[in-house]
Design an enzyme around this catalytic site. Structure first.
Site, PDB file in Angstrom:
ATOM      1  N   ASN A   9      -7.646 -12.646   4.028  1.00  0.00           N
ATOM      2  CA  ASN A   9      -5.852 -11.963   4.013  1.00  0.00           C
ATOM      3  C   ASN A   9      -5.724 -12.799   4.560  1.00  0.00           C
ATOM      4  O   ASN A   9      -5.329 -13.096   5.994  1.00  0.00           O
ATOM      5  CB  ASN A   9      -6.301 -10.597   4.566  1.00  0.00           C
ATOM      6  CG  ASN A   9      -5.131  -9.751   4.699  1.00  0.00           C
ATOM      7  OD1 ASN A   9      -4.407 -10.155   4.062  1.00  0.00           O
ATOM      8  ND2 ASN A   9      -4.787  -8.736   5.310  1.00  0.00           N
ATOM      9  N   LYS A  11      -2.662 -12.122   4.379  1.00  0.00           N
ATOM     10  CA  LYS A  11      -1.095 -11.642   4.939  1.00  0.00           C
ATOM     11  C   LYS A  11       0.162 -11.917   4.639  1.00  0.00           C
ATOM     12  O   LYS A  11       0.342 -13.240   3.305  1.00  0.00           O
ATOM     13  CB  LYS A  11      -1.096 -11.031   6.292  1.00  0.00           C
ATOM     14  CG  LYS A  11      -2.281 -10.575   6.718  1.00  0.00           C
ATOM     15  CD  LYS A  11      -2.125 -10.608   8.324  1.00  0.00           C
ATOM     16  CE  LYS A  11      -3.833  -9.348   8.512  1.00  0.00           C
ATOM     17  NZ  LYS A  11      -4.111  -8.385   9.548  1.00  0.00           N
ATOM     18  N   HIS A  93      -4.591  -1.577   3.515  1.00  0.00           N
ATOM     19  CA  HIS A  93      -4.406  -1.752   5.056  1.00  0.00           C
ATOM     20  C   HIS A  93      -3.721  -1.442   5.991  1.00  0.00           C
ATOM     21  O   HIS A  93      -2.740  -0.813   5.375  1.00  0.00           O
ATOM     22  CB  HIS A  93      -4.339  -3.788   4.342  1.00  0.00           C
ATOM     23  CG  HIS A  93      -4.668  -4.327   6.453  1.00  0.00           C
ATOM     24  ND1 HIS A  93      -4.012  -4.053   6.802  1.00  0.00           N
ATOM     25  CD2 HIS A  93      -5.962  -5.416   6.231  1.00  0.00           C
ATOM     26  CE1 HIS A  93      -4.435  -5.229   8.076  1.00  0.00           C
ATOM     27  NE2 HIS A  93      -5.609  -5.699   7.457  1.00  0.00           N
ATOM     28  N   GLU A  95      -1.543  -2.125   7.600  1.00  0.00           N
ATOM     29  CA  GLU A  95      -0.364  -2.785   8.048  1.00  0.00           C
ATOM     30  C   GLU A  95       0.273  -1.966   7.275  1.00  0.00           C
ATOM     31  O   GLU A  95       1.755  -1.438   7.406  1.00  0.00           O
ATOM     32  CB  GLU A  95      -0.945  -4.615   7.958  1.00  0.00           C
ATOM     33  CG  GLU A  95      -0.302  -4.375   9.278  1.00  0.00           C
ATOM     34  CD  GLU A  95      -1.822  -6.623   9.573  1.00  0.00           C
ATOM     35  OE1 GLU A  95      -1.071  -6.989   8.244  1.00  0.00           O
ATOM     36  OE2 GLU A  95      -2.377  -6.710  10.107  1.00  0.00           O
ATOM     37  N   GLU A 163     -11.814  -2.168   9.151  1.00  0.00           N
ATOM     38  CA  GLU A 163     -10.819  -2.539   9.999  1.00  0.00           C
ATOM     39  C   GLU A 163     -10.180  -1.706  10.960  1.00  0.00           C
ATOM     40  O   GLU A 163      -9.120  -1.120  11.103  1.00  0.00           O
ATOM     41  CB  GLU A 163      -9.701  -2.947   9.204  1.00  0.00           C
ATOM     42  CG  GLU A 163      -9.992  -4.326   8.498  1.00  0.00           C
ATOM     43  CD  GLU A 163      -9.264  -4.593   8.341  1.00  0.00           C
ATOM     44  OE1 GLU A 163      -9.664  -5.833   7.685  1.00  0.00           O
ATOM     45  OE2 GLU A 163      -7.310  -4.709   7.982  1.00  0.00           O
ATOM     46  N   GLY A 169      -5.953  -8.808  15.090  1.00  0.00           N
ATOM     47  CA  GLY A 169      -5.018  -9.377  15.668  1.00  0.00           C
ATOM     48  C   GLY A 169      -4.495  -9.568  17.312  1.00  0.00           C
ATOM     49  O   GLY A 169      -3.662 -10.131  17.931  1.00  0.00           O
ATOM     50  N   SER A 209     -10.195  -9.465  13.876  1.00  0.00           N
ATOM     51  CA  SER A 209     -10.589 -10.681  14.834  1.00  0.00           C
ATOM     52  C   SER A 209     -12.363 -11.374  14.436  1.00  0.00           C
ATOM     53  O   SER A 209     -12.604 -11.389  14.965  1.00  0.00           O
ATOM     54  CB  SER A 209     -10.730  -9.354  16.329  1.00  0.00           C
ATOM     55  OG  SER A 209      -9.626  -9.467  16.518  1.00  0.00           O
TER      56      SER A 209
END
Ligand code: 3PY
Length: 247
Positions: A9, A11, A93, A95, A163, A169, A209
């Site tokens: 991904n 992003k 996701h 985000e 996730e 991150g 991660s």
């Protein structure tokens, strides 16, 4: 037997220059036994699909609209992703759930549209640190699974990515027991809803991660069929290390 999957991904990272990394990855591609998917930003989809044409690496989008076309400025439909060469799309996701207020219902509608367009969907679920600390992880994941995954799902058109939001991150990774507990729970929920045949055929990815240095340990956990990889998928060397750990 579920095939392993390494999905990258990117992003909101990557310009045309990053395509050189993709070509390096295609050259370094270590294993025909692992499915590899790269999800670059929409601006690169077409050129990535072209650059990777003839290789075993597939290309996917990072989101799509629930409608097939219309007055939705800035959005992209599932058909458009397919037209640009995508075969998959990441949906839900954290985000997007956070930045765009996407709810389970929105994600289910997008997933339906994507499946109708012939795309495979990678539907993301995961808890926040507060939810984990309050011992609500499995309740949250259970609600996301039942709310976000459409009834038409099969082992062909659905991949679920776990996730934990607090591992994205941050460099923090749950313990292998924590990963195993959630993956076993997701598998049981899928089997209960779709029956054993379909429930056992859906691939479950861990994301958050993942690096070449921790990938082998994570991939040894039961019901982990691969990874959804953020930053490490931007570098061919790191991503191929992760693919190697899956082989
Ligand atoms: C990450 O590992 O950073 C991801 O969010 C992958 O989707």
């Amino acid at each position: 037997m579920r095939r392993k999957l390494a999905a990258g991904n990117w992003k909101m990272n990557g310009t045309a220059i990053a395509l050189a990394e993709l070509e390096a990855l295609a050259r370094a591609f270590p294993s025909p036994s692992v499915d590899v998917l790269i999800c670059p930003p929409a601006t690169l989809l077409h050129s990535a699909a072209k650059a990777l044409g003839g290789t075993d690496i597939a290309v996917g989008g990072q989101d799509c609209h629930a409608a097939t076309s219309g007055a939705h400025t800035g959005d992209i439909s599932a058909d458009m992703l397919a037209d640009a060469g995508a075969t998959s799309v990441i949906l839900g996701h954290s985000e997007r759930r956070e930045d765009h207020g996407e709810q389970n219902d929105d994600i289910r509608a997008k997933a339906r549209a994507a499946m109708d367009a012939g795309l495979k969907t990678v539907i993301c679920v995961g808890e926040s640190l507060e939810q984990r600390d309050a011992a609500n992880t499995l309740d949250i994941i259970g609600g996301q699974l039942s709310g976000s995954i459409p009834d038409q799902s099969t082992g062909e058109n659905l991949v679920v990515a776990y996730e934990p939001i607090w591992a994205i991150g941050t460099g923090k990774v749950p313990t292998l027991n924590e990963i195993g507990e959630v993956h076993d729970f997701i598998r049981a929920r899928l089997e209960r809803r779709f029956g054993e045949g379909v429930g056992r055929s859906v691939r479950l990815l861990y994301g958050g991660s993942v690096k070449p240095t921790n990938a082998s340990d994570i991939f040894a956990v039961s019901n982990v069929d691969g990874a959804l990889v953020g930053g490490a998928s931007l570098k061919a060397q790191d991503f191929s290390g992760i693919i190697d750990a899956l082989s």
